[in-house]
Scaffold this motif. Structure first.
Motif, PDB file in Angstrom:
ATOM      1  N   ARG A 155      77.138   5.662  21.517  1.00 57.41           N
ATOM      2  CA  ARG A 155      75.476   6.282  22.494  1.00 57.41           C
ATOM      3  C   ARG A 155      76.110   7.442  23.200  1.00 57.41           C
ATOM      4  O   ARG A 155      75.769   8.454  23.389  1.00 57.41           O
ATOM      5  CB  ARG A 155      75.301   5.632  22.901  1.00 57.41           C
ATOM      6  N   LYS A 156      77.919   7.398  23.902  1.00 56.88           N
ATOM      7  CA  LYS A 156      77.919   8.074  24.674  1.00 56.88           C
ATOM      8  C   LYS A 156      78.788   9.687  24.006  1.00 56.88           C
ATOM      9  O   LYS A 156      78.317  10.787  24.586  1.00 56.88           O
ATOM     10  CB  LYS A 156      78.758   7.964  25.665  1.00 56.88           C
ATOM     11  N   ARG A 157      79.397   9.821  23.040  1.00 55.68           N
ATOM     12  CA  ARG A 157      79.792  10.781  22.382  1.00 55.68           C
ATOM     13  C   ARG A 157      78.709  11.319  21.301  1.00 55.68           C
ATOM     14  O   ARG A 157      78.496  12.695  21.479  1.00 55.68           O
ATOM     15  CB  ARG A 157      80.507   9.827  21.334  1.00 55.68           C
ATOM     16  N   SER A 158      77.573  10.679  21.070  1.00 55.50           N
ATOM     17  CA  SER A 158      76.709  10.921  20.350  1.00 55.50           C
ATOM     18  C   SER A 158      75.925  11.702  21.065  1.00 55.50           C
ATOM     19  O   SER A 158      75.464  13.305  20.827  1.00 55.50           O
ATOM     20  CB  SER A 158      75.986  10.014  20.167  1.00 55.50           C
ATOM     21  N   ALA A 159      75.362  11.382  22.402  1.00 55.83           N
ATOM     22  CA  ALA A 159      74.851  11.800  23.064  1.00 55.83           C
ATOM     23  C   ALA A 159      75.944  13.557  23.930  1.00 55.83           C
ATOM     24  O   ALA A 159      74.967  14.433  24.288  1.00 55.83           O
ATOM     25  CB  ALA A 159      74.456  11.667  24.470  1.00 55.83           C
ATOM     26  N   GLN A 160      77.279  13.440  23.986  1.00 53.72           N
ATOM     27  CA  GLN A 160      77.370  14.683  24.136  1.00 53.72           C
ATOM     28  C   GLN A 160      77.586  16.257  23.130  1.00 53.72           C
ATOM     29  O   GLN A 160      77.328  16.436  23.655  1.00 53.72           O
ATOM     30  CB  GLN A 160      79.327  14.061  24.410  1.00 53.72           C
ATOM     31  N   VAL A 161      77.823  14.877  21.488  1.00 55.85           N
ATOM     32  CA  VAL A 161      77.436  15.679  20.605  1.00 55.85           C
ATOM     33  C   VAL A 161      76.504  16.029  20.784  1.00 55.85           C
ATOM     34  O   VAL A 161      76.266  18.089  19.994  1.00 55.85           O
ATOM     35  CB  VAL A 161      77.969  14.944  19.549  1.00 55.85           C
ATOM     36  N   GLY A 162      75.569  15.985  20.578  1.00 53.59           N
ATOM     37  CA  GLY A 162      73.802  16.434  21.043  1.00 53.59           C
ATOM     38  C   GLY A 162      73.525  17.258  22.245  1.00 53.59           C
ATOM     39  O   GLY A 162      72.723  17.656  21.799  1.00 53.59           O
ATOM     40  N   GLY A 163      74.903  17.749  22.850  1.00 53.27           N
ATOM     41  CA  GLY A 163      73.945  18.942  23.803  1.00 53.27           C
ATOM     42  C   GLY A 163      74.099  17.787  25.432  1.00 53.27           C
ATOM     43  O   GLY A 163      73.007  18.374  26.151  1.00 53.27           O
ATOM     44  N   GLN A 164      74.166  16.273  25.424  1.00 55.83           N
ATOM     45  CA  GLN A 164      73.608  15.721  27.127  1.00 55.83           C
ATOM     46  C   GLN A 164      74.856  15.306  27.504  1.00 55.83           C
ATOM     47  O   GLN A 164      74.882  14.407  27.988  1.00 55.83           O
ATOM     48  CB  GLN A 164      72.793  14.715  25.875  1.00 55.83           C
ATOM     49  N   LYS A 165      75.935  16.700  27.320  1.00 51.71           N
ATOM     50  CA  LYS A 165      77.081  16.296  28.140  1.00 51.71           C
ATOM     51  C   LYS A 165      76.587  16.460  29.864  1.00 51.71           C
ATOM     52  O   LYS A 165      77.629  15.023  30.498  1.00 51.71           O
ATOM     53  CB  LYS A 165      77.471  17.135  27.831  1.00 51.71           C
TER      54      LYS A 165
ATOM     55  N   LEU B  81      69.093   1.571  28.919  1.00 48.92           N
ATOM     56  CA  LEU B  81      68.019   1.581  27.868  1.00 48.92           C
ATOM     57  C   LEU B  81      68.159   2.230  26.663  1.00 48.92           C
ATOM     58  O   LEU B  81      67.011   2.318  25.593  1.00 48.92           O
ATOM     59  CB  LEU B  81      66.362   1.660  28.479  1.00 48.92           C
ATOM     60  N   ALA B  82      69.261   3.732  26.958  1.00 49.34           N
ATOM     61  CA  ALA B  82      68.856   4.890  25.675  1.00 49.34           C
ATOM     62  C   ALA B  82      69.644   3.644  24.000  1.00 49.34           C
ATOM     63  O   ALA B  82      70.647   2.938  24.539  1.00 49.34           O
ATOM     64  CB  ALA B  82      70.098   4.991  26.368  1.00 49.34           C
ATOM     65  N   GLY B  83      68.788   3.650  22.978  1.00 46.09           N
ATOM     66  CA  GLY B  83      69.038   2.813  21.673  1.00 46.09           C
ATOM     67  C   GLY B  83      68.365   2.460  21.355  1.00 46.09           C
ATOM     68  O   GLY B  83      68.331   1.603  20.002  1.00 46.09           O
ATOM     69  N   VAL B  84      67.075   1.976  22.190  1.00 46.82           N
ATOM     70  CA  VAL B  84      66.675   1.053  21.494  1.00 46.82           C
ATOM     71  C   VAL B  84      65.406   1.284  20.974  1.00 46.82           C
ATOM     72  O   VAL B  84      64.722   1.668  22.147  1.00 46.82           O
ATOM     73  CB  VAL B  84      66.291  -0.683  23.013  1.00 46.82           C
ATOM     74  N   PRO B  85      65.810   0.971  19.874  1.00 47.17           N
ATOM     75  CA  PRO B  85      64.447   1.263  19.103  1.00 47.17           C
ATOM     76  C   PRO B  85      62.758   1.584  19.379  1.00 47.17           C
ATOM     77  O   PRO B  85      62.718   0.078  19.630  1.00 47.17           O
ATOM     78  CB  PRO B  85      64.581   1.595  17.245  1.00 47.17           C
ATOM     79  N   PRO B  86      61.904   2.202  20.025  1.00 52.87           N
ATOM     80  CA  PRO B  86      61.123   1.943  20.601  1.00 52.87           C
ATOM     81  C   PRO B  86      59.734   1.670  19.265  1.00 52.87           C
ATOM     82  O   PRO B  86      58.710   0.254  18.865  1.00 52.87           O
ATOM     83  CB  PRO B  86      59.782   2.929  20.267  1.00 52.87           C
TER      84      PRO B  86
ATOM     85  N   SER C  46      62.927  -8.172  24.357  1.00 56.88           N
ATOM     86  CA  SER C  46      64.486  -8.710  24.841  1.00 56.88           C
ATOM     87  C   SER C  46      65.708  -8.138  24.988  1.00 56.88           C
ATOM     88  O   SER C  46      66.798  -8.421  25.680  1.00 56.88           O
ATOM     89  CB  SER C  46      65.221 -10.336  23.185  1.00 56.88           C
ATOM     90  N   LYS C  47      65.993  -7.234  24.004  1.00 51.68           N
ATOM     91  CA  LYS C  47      66.733  -6.243  23.686  1.00 51.68           C
ATOM     92  C   LYS C  47      67.217  -5.574  25.185  1.00 51.68           C
ATOM     93  O   LYS C  47      68.239  -4.762  25.800  1.00 51.68           O
ATOM     94  CB  LYS C  47      66.836  -5.024  22.655  1.00 51.68           C
ATOM     95  N   LEU C  48      65.577  -5.343  25.533  1.00 50.93           N
ATOM     96  CA  LEU C  48      65.334  -3.801  26.578  1.00 50.93           C
ATOM     97  C   LEU C  48      66.381  -5.074  27.993  1.00 50.93           C
ATOM     98  O   LEU C  48      66.783  -5.078  29.074  1.00 50.93           O
ATOM     99  CB  LEU C  48      63.885  -3.673  27.212  1.00 50.93           C
ATOM    100  N   ALA C  49      65.318  -6.685  28.128  1.00 54.93           N
ATOM    101  CA  ALA C  49      66.214  -7.182  29.532  1.00 54.93           C
ATOM    102  C   ALA C  49      67.364  -7.160  29.168  1.00 54.93           C
ATOM    103  O   ALA C  49      68.296  -7.864  30.562  1.00 54.93           O
ATOM    104  CB  ALA C  49      65.317  -8.810  29.357  1.00 54.93           C
ATOM    105  N   SER C  50      67.797  -7.778  27.717  1.00 52.21           N
ATOM    106  CA  SER C  50      69.712  -7.948  27.825  1.00 52.21           C
ATOM    107  C   SER C  50      70.339  -6.584  28.537  1.00 52.21           C
ATOM    108  O   SER C  50      71.434  -7.091  29.062  1.00 52.21           O
ATOM    109  CB  SER C  50      69.905  -8.171  26.171  1.00 52.21           C
ATOM    110  N   ARG C  51      69.501  -5.557  28.172  1.00 54.68           N
ATOM    111  CA  ARG C  51      70.439  -4.234  28.345  1.00 54.68           C
ATOM    112  C   ARG C  51      69.972  -4.081  30.333  1.00 54.68           C
ATOM    113  O   ARG C  51      71.292  -3.474  31.035  1.00 54.68           O
ATOM    114  CB  ARG C  51      69.926  -3.168  27.557  1.00 54.68           C
ATOM    115  N   ALA C  52      69.287  -4.276  30.764  1.00 53.73           N
ATOM    116  CA  ALA C  52      68.799  -3.965  31.364  1.00 53.73           C
ATOM    117  C   ALA C  52      70.115  -5.335  32.846  1.00 53.73           C
ATOM    118  O   ALA C  52      70.505  -4.856  33.895  1.00 53.73           O
ATOM    119  CB  ALA C  52      67.679  -4.332  31.927  1.00 53.73           C
TER     120      ALA C  52
END
Length: 303
Positions: A158-168, A175-180, A189-195
Motif C-alpha cells: 500500500r505504501k509503495r502504491s501511494a508513492q507511485v500514485g504521487g502521494q509520497k 484505515l487506508a485500503g479498506v473498501p467502503p 470488523s476490518k476497520l476495528a482490526s486496522r485501528a
C-alpha cells in the motif's frame, strides 16, 4: 444435498494434463465472452452491459459459492465457481475493449502478488517464468505467523502504491485500503482490526463488552425520544461495537449473523409446520401462542 468430493489428482502426468485442459478451457471461455460482446453478432443484452451494471452479479455469485460450500453441495460447487469466474472474465473483457487491461493482466498481477506475499515458499520456473531464477526460501515460519506476515506485506504494498500514485509526502493512514463497498459488518470488523494494530483498542475484551452496553444505552435514550435520525446513528454504533467484540473474540461477525439467520429460518419453519399439522396458520395465533410454540421448538432443538 451433500456429495462426497473427489480425491485430488496427485500423479505428476495427471497434474500436467489438468493444467493443459484448464488452459484450453480458459481459452474457450475467453473466446465465448468476446463473441457475446461482438458488436455485430454478439448477444444484445451482453453488448449493453457496463462495469457498473454487472458488478452486483459478482457479489451474488460469490454468495452462491459460499452457499454451496456451507451445504457441502460438491456437485453444484464447480457450477457456482464457474459463474463467479465468468464475472471476472466479463469485467476483463469490458476493460480490454476500453484499452485498459485484459484477462492476462489480471492473472499476471494476482500471480505476482501471491509470489510477493509468500516469501517463505520456493517457486520454480512454472510459477516464476523462465526469465527468473528460483530462490530458496526460509520455510520456517509457523502457520500462526502467516496472517501477520501477510498483513505486513500488504501494508508495504500500500505504501509503495501511494508513492507511485504521487502521494509520497502524504502519510498513509491505518484505515487506508479498506473498501467502503464491503458488506458493513465485514468493513466494521476490518476497520476495528486496522485501528487495533496501531494501538487504538481496549486492553481486554471486557472493555469492548462494556462499550457494547454503553452504545445500547445511548440508543435506548434516542429511541425513547423518537428521533429517527439519531436512532439510526446510535444503532449503527451498537452494530459497530458488536462487530468489534466479534473481532476481539476472533469470531467473524458475518458468519455469526448468517448462523443466526439460519437458526431463525429453521425455527420459524418448524413453527409453521407445527401449525400446519393442526390446520392452523400464523395469522390466526396470538403473540403468546406463537411465543409458546417458538419456545417449544427451541427446547426441542436443545434437547
Amino acid at each position: 444435498m451433500t456429495n462426497t468430493p473427489q480425491s485430488p489428482v496427485t500423479a505428476p502426468s495427471a497434474v500436467v494434463q489438468c493444467r493443459q485442459n484448464a488452459a484450453q478451457t480458459m481459452e474457450r471461455l475467453l473466446a465465448l465472452m468476446a463473441r457475446l460482446r461482438d458488436p455485430v453478432e454478439g448477444c444484445p443484452w451482453d453488448r449493453e452491459q457496463t462495469h457498473e451494471t454487472i458488478a452486483p452479479y459478482a457479489i451474488e455469485e460469490a454468495y452462491e459459492v459460499l452457499d454451496a460450500i456451507q451445504k457441502q453441495d460438491w456437485q453444484a460447487f464447480p457450477d457456482e465457481l464457474g459463474d463467479l469466474l465468468l464475472q471476472v472474465v466479463y469485467q476483463a473483457q469490458l476493460a480490454e475493449e476500453q484499452g485498459r487491461f485484459g484477462f492476462a493482466d489480471v492473472a499476471r498481477i494476482v500471480t505476482e502478488k501471491m509470489i510477493r506475499r509468500h516469501p517463505h515458499v520456493t517457486f520454480g520456473a512454472d510459477v516464476l517464468g523462465h526469465t527468473r531464477q528460483a530462490e530458496g526460501a526460509a520455510n520456517n515460519l509457523p502457520a500462526s505467523a502467516m496472517p501477520g506476515q501477510w498483513e505486513m506485506l500488504k501494508e508495504q504494498e500500500r505504501k509503495r502504491s501511494a508513492q507511485v500514485g504521487g502521494q509520497k509526502d502524504q502519510r498513509l493512514g491505518a484505515l487506508a485500503g479498506v473498501p467502503p463497498a464491503l458488506p458493513a459488518l465485514i468493513r466494521a470488523s476490518k476497520l476495528a482490526s486496522r485501528a487495533a494494530r496501531v494501538g487504538f483498542d481496549w486492553p481486554d475484551v471486557g472493555g469492548v463488552l462494556e462499550k457494547v452496553h454503553e452504545e445500547i444505552n445511548e440508543f435506548s435514550v434516542e429511541m425513547h425520544k423518537g428521533d429517527r435520525e439519531k436512532m439510526q446513528d446510535e444503532l449503527g454504533d451498537v452494530l459497530f461495537s458488536i462487530a468489534s467484540l466479534a473481532r476481539r473474540l476472533k469470531l467473524d461477525p458475518e458468519v455469526c449473523l448468517r448462523q443466526a439467520c439460519d437458526k431463525f429460518t429453521r425455527r420459524f419453519e418448524a413453527v409453521e409446520a407445527c401449525l400446519a399439522q393442526e390446520g392452523l396458520s400464523m395469522q390466526d395465533q396470538s403473540v403468546d401462542q406463537l411465543d409458546a410454540l417458538w419456545c417449544a421448538v427451541k427446547q426441542t432443538e436443545k434437547s
